[in-house]
Design an enzyme around this catalytic site. Structure first.
Site, mmCIF file in Angstrom:
data_model
loop_
_atom_site.group_PDB
_atom_site.id
_atom_site.type_symbol
_atom_site.label_atom_id
_atom_site.label_comp_id
_atom_site.label_asym_id
_atom_site.label_seq_id
_atom_site.Cartn_x
_atom_site.Cartn_y
_atom_site.Cartn_z
ATOM 1 N N ASP A 111 43.534 51.077 42.643
ATOM 2 C CA ASP A 111 43.191 50.356 43.865
ATOM 3 C C ASP A 111 42.624 51.218 45.011
ATOM 4 O O ASP A 111 42.555 50.740 46.155
ATOM 5 C CB ASP A 111 44.418 49.593 44.373
ATOM 6 C CG ASP A 111 44.564 48.236 43.682
ATOM 7 O OD1 ASP A 111 43.550 47.728 43.152
ATOM 8 O OD2 ASP A 111 45.679 47.704 43.658
ATOM 9 N N ASP A 173 41.059 43.483 38.635
ATOM 10 C CA ASP A 173 41.044 43.934 40.033
ATOM 11 C C ASP A 173 40.089 45.105 40.241
ATOM 12 O O ASP A 173 39.541 45.304 41.327
ATOM 13 C CB ASP A 173 42.444 44.386 40.486
ATOM 14 C CG ASP A 173 43.571 43.541 39.926
ATOM 15 O OD1 ASP A 173 43.419 42.987 38.828
ATOM 16 O OD2 ASP A 173 44.613 43.452 40.584
HETATM 17 N N1 GLY Z 1 45.788 44.343 43.240
HETATM 18 C C1 GLY Z 1 44.934 43.287 43.467
HETATM 19 C C2 GLY Z 1 45.542 41.938 43.558
HETATM 20 O O1 GLY Z 1 46.758 41.756 43.515
HETATM 21 O O2 GLY Z 1 44.782 41.019 43.685
#
Ligand code: GLY
Length: 397
Positions: A111, A173
């Site tokens: 992330d 993600d």
């Molecule tokens: N880590 C991204 C989400 O939870 O959307």
């Protein structure tokens, strides 16, 4: 795999030009930015945590994946209003990013892009401060060095757990983390960033997007060889279901990737993914947290996914030819999704909550923030409002 075959099950639902009344849009912008102006005094340069509890943010440090979008929401509020207070607020948060980067706090997962792209890269555009640019290139190097698997050609879910089944995965993600690689490539000319981003896209297309346009949330790889093993979920309802927000990162991530790569195969892929989402919307256009649920029920909702989907469709519309069937669908559907959030999730008068939109769910299986507010809900509301009123707006991603 041949892509571009998915059809809308109810084409009438998104047929014809649809516009949100101008007054409703202007009211929504005013309501949201007025609220943010009040809130920034209360937030006092601390950051909302990843989730909310009973619609309240627990304010703390800059350490998880969502804080970049909190800073980014201030920048969007600045662009929407011209009020320098928002810009100053975001600038005042910069030191926490420098510290976070130096200590690598919370930067050991995929992330990293969510942290730096909507905050520091956007601030670099406003300030032209070379120190910010240096930090963001460093963040891309960190993502590449510690999270990118050369062997497998994908970004790992987590560095800490890369040697076990929990970490040796890649996920939907990550489509919103590769814009950090694209940006770093543009700034440095270093081909490894572009190659890694393209490889991530290819792996996602091959292993995460199913034939019917649905998606696995995660895909696991063998810890030794990094050979593909199987798809599964983390925040969704079941391994073979489609987690709504994960899927939304595709509805937005693929058109963003197209702008950097100009890879035409991303367009039919994006259409399949988007049509799958539109075919699984409940009547009120606010999706449940998983596309297994379509009929009215008590499952958790995710209005942030409606907003992310709207942003993805508005992005794709920019470069589709006028006669493309999906361009008209995206115009209609993006307006309806945004309007559904304005109508259902911004009821500040009757409900006392810290964010800008409710009905956002962080993770239903983990009982985390069910139908609450989060920084990504706040950010994507403002981004969708910005895109709707300023189609030429230059995105942060
Ligand atoms: N880590 C991204 C989400 O939870 O959307």
């Amino acid at each position: 795999m041949v892509r571009g075959n998915i059809k809308l099950t109810n084409p009438e639902r998104f047929a014809g030009k649809y516009e949100i009344p101008a007054e409703k849009i202007q009211n929504a912008i005013k309501k949201a930015t007025d609220k943010w102006l009040v809130k920034l005094e209360q937030f006092n340069n601390k950051f909302p945590g990843t989730t909310s509890k009973e619609d309240r943010y627990e304010m703390g440090e800059n350490s998880s994946w969502t804080q970049g979008m909190h800073t980014g929401s201030m920048l969007l509020a600045y662009e929407l209003t011209g009020n320098e207070k928002f810009l100053d607020y975001a600038k005042a948060q910069l030191d926490s990013y420098y510290e976070r980067y130096e200590t690598r706090t919370g930067l050991w997962s995929h992330d990293v892009g969510f942290v730096f792209t909507p905050s520091c890269i956007a601030l670099y555009r406003f300030t032209k401060d070379e120190k910010i640019k240096e930090m963001c290139i460093g963040a891309a190097e960190h993502l590449y060095e510690h999270l990118y698997s050369q062997k497998g050609g994908f970004i790992l879910r987590s560095h800490k757990n890369k040697d076990n089944d929990a970490g040796c995965r890649t996920m939907m993600d990550t489509l919103m983390n590769i814009p950090l690689f694209f940006w770093a490539y543009e700034q440095t000319g270093d081909q490894k960033f572009m190659d890694a981003a393209k490889s991530q896209l290819a792996i996602t297309e091959k292993h995460l997007i199913r034939k019917d346009g649905s998606s696995f949330h995660h895909f696991m790889f063998d810890v030794e060889t990094h050979a593909p093993v199987r798809g599964l979920t983390f925040q969704g309802h079941a391994d073979d279901s489609t987690w709504t927000r994960g899927h939304a990162w595709g509805v937005y991530g693929f058109p963003v990737a197209y702008t950097y790569t100009k890879d035409e195969s991303l367009l039919p892929l994006h259409r399949d993914v988007t049509y799958f989402a539109l075919n699984h919307l409940p009547k009120n256009n606010i999706p449940y947290y998983d596309y297994d649920f379509v009929e009215e029920c008590d499952e958790a909702k995710d209005s942030s996914a409606a907003l992310i989907n709207a942003c993805g469709m508005m992005e794709a519309m920019k470069y589709l030819p006028d006669d493309a069937e999906e361009k008209a669908v995206y115009q209609n559907a993006s307006a309806k999704l945004l309007e559904a959030v304005i109508d259902n999730c911004m009821d500040y008068e009757n409900k006392d909550f810290d964010g800008l939109v409710n009905w956002v769910t962080c993770s239903a299986p983990h009982n985390l923030c069910i139908d609450g507010c989060t920084s990504y809900g706040d950010f994507f509301l403002l981004e969708a409002l910005m895109r709707y009123t300023h189609p030429d707006w230059k995105r942060y991603w």
